[in-house]
Design an enzyme around this catalytic site. Structure first.
Site, PDB file in Angstrom:
ATOM      1  N   LEU A 288       0.838  -1.198   0.000  1.00 16.37           N
ATOM      2  CA  LEU A 288       0.000   0.000   0.000  1.00 16.37           C
ATOM      3  C   LEU A 288       0.874   1.251   0.000  1.00 16.37           C
ATOM      4  O   LEU A 288       1.902   1.289   0.679  1.00 16.37           O
ATOM      5  CB  LEU A 288      -0.891   0.061   1.249  1.00 16.37           C
ATOM      6  CG  LEU A 288      -2.013  -0.951   1.427  1.00 16.37           C
ATOM      7  CD1 LEU A 288      -2.692  -0.733   2.770  1.00 16.37           C
ATOM      8  CD2 LEU A 288      -3.027  -0.812   0.291  1.00 16.37           C
TER       9      LEU A 288
ATOM     10  N   ASP B 136      17.877  -5.217  19.192  1.00 20.93           N
ATOM     11  CA  ASP B 136      16.723  -5.371  18.297  1.00 20.93           C
ATOM     12  C   ASP B 136      15.862  -6.557  18.694  1.00 20.93           C
ATOM     13  O   ASP B 136      14.630  -6.467  18.759  1.00 20.93           O
ATOM     14  CB  ASP B 136      17.201  -5.570  16.859  1.00 20.93           C
ATOM     15  CG  ASP B 136      17.536  -4.259  16.151  1.00 20.93           C
ATOM     16  OD1 ASP B 136      16.921  -3.237  16.486  1.00 20.93           O
ATOM     17  OD2 ASP B 136      18.408  -4.277  15.272  1.00 20.93           O
TER      18      ASP B 136
END
Length: 393
Positions: free
Chosen positions: A70, A167
């Protein structure tokens, strides 16, 4: 058997590791994860290492998801995003502060559309504080969290750990945040914003070292591979290294006898902490003993004596380790065109609601039509979106 999170719907708008790893954990345990990507794909798709045209970096963080492409800056893209928010139980993002608001999925907008959505926002330093506008990567957080300063040899430089520790730990904290948010929603009927900072996520690792530093007792510092409070460490063998930790009195007695120095156990009983104070002298004897043997022999002998120890293994050693194979920790993940990659699999073993079989990482936009149909879009509307500039693709 169904998995623990079966029926939970997760919208991922994330890149690189922390956000995608969070959603991969949720997907492993049954959640339906839809990954929203820009038309050219999230940046992790192009990250090294790449093997046979596939990013292994991306594969390790994105299995068992569906991808929809998108353009969130376009009106058609925003309209689809709003429908996805209405569908989602959880929205996970690790975009920088301010970006979700600009792209139409800030907390206020999400809760206007769907008050039940739990929003997990991962950033380097959280949504408040003097560093909240800073961009952070794993190494920055390792450096600022105290981890690098405490890692390495006493007379050496601070050291960044090889794996992306910050992370991945943040990804785990974010997954826990999502589940806590869902549990709270069961009681209140409403979702909430959960602010996950990478620096915040690393702080608990320091445990008692925080107390020591805050009290001014001592400054936590680098100790190499040895514990400052007990006898343990890395020792060379004829063909590698082993980690030895004969910490308890019984282990120390067995260890001392095995090395032909039963008097060491007697000295430690008489003078608590003697083995730490005399580490240099003891180490010389231990190194002479370990160097004369292979690491497998050292480990076998000491394990038989009840002494805690283990071999130092490379990642390649670990992948082929019989414990890893027996536990199924390493997963052979299917990729496109019949290719495969070995990746870390789910770490948790739920006996009643096991993790589901891993599925290959999605190709960019692979499930766009499928997801739109699930949202109730007609074939004509899907085709109209495809034709629209900046629409779904």
């Amino acid at each position: 058997m169904t998995s623990a999170l079966s029926g939970v719907r997760v919208l991922e708008i994330a890149h690189y590791i922390a956000g995608p790893q969070c959603c991969q954990i949720l997907a492993d345990h049954g959640a339906e994860v839809v990954k929203v990507e820009p038309p050219d794909g999230e940046m992790g798709r192009r990250a090294q290492p790449v093997h046979d045209g596939e990013s292994l970096y991306f594969a390790a963080n994105n299995r068992t998801k569906r991808s929809i492409a998108l353009d969130l800056r376009s009106e058609p893209g925003k309209a689809v995003l709003h429908d996805l928010i209405g569908w989602a139980d959880v929205l996970v993002t690790n975009y920088a502060n301010g970006v979700p608001d600009k792209l139409g999925f800030g907390f206020d907008e999400v809760h206007r559309i769907n008050p039940r959505t739990v929003v997990v926002h991962v950033t380097g330093f959280g949504r408040t504080g003097p560093y909240s506008s800073w961009v952070a990567y794993d190494g920055i957080i390792q450096a600022m969290s105290g981890l690098a300063d405490m890692t390495g040899e006493p007379d050496g430089a601070p050291t960044i750990a090889g794996p992306f520790v910050a992370d991945n730990i943040t990804g785990m904290q974010a997954a826990m945040a999502a589940m806590l948010g869902l549990l709270a929603r069961e009681r209140t009927g409403r979702g909430q914003l959960i602010d996950v900072g990478m620096l915040d996520s690393m702080f608990p690792l320091l445990a008692h070292h925080v107390s020591v530093a805050a009290a001014g007792i001592d400054e936590p510092r680098r100790w190499g591979s040895s514990l400052p409070t007990n006898y343990s460490g890395l020792y060379p063998t004829a063909d590698g290294w082993v980690y030895l930790a004969p910490i308890t009195p019984k282990m120390w007695e067995s260890f001392s006898a095995r090395l032909g120095h039963p008097e060491w156990a007697e000295r430690e009983r008489a003078e608590a902490g003697w083995r730490v104070r005399e580490r240099e002298q003891i180490d010389a004897e231990v190194v002479a003993w370990t160097r004369a043997r292979g690491k497998a022999d050292v480990v076998a002998v000491l394990q038989a004596d009840g002494v805690v120890c283990g071999p130092v293994q490379s990642v390649a050693d670990l992948v082929s380790d019989p414990q890893v194979r027996e536990r199924g920790i390493a997963v052979r993940l299917p990729l496109r065109d019949g290719k495969h990659a070995t990746v870390p699999g789910p770490a948790l073993r739920l006996t009643g609601t096991p993790a589901r079989e891993p599925q290959r990482p999605p190709q960019l936009g692979e499930h766009t039509d499928e997801v739109l149909r699930q949202l109730g879009y007609s074939p004509e509307r899907i085709e109209s979106l495809r034709r629209a500039t900046g629409g779904a693709s």
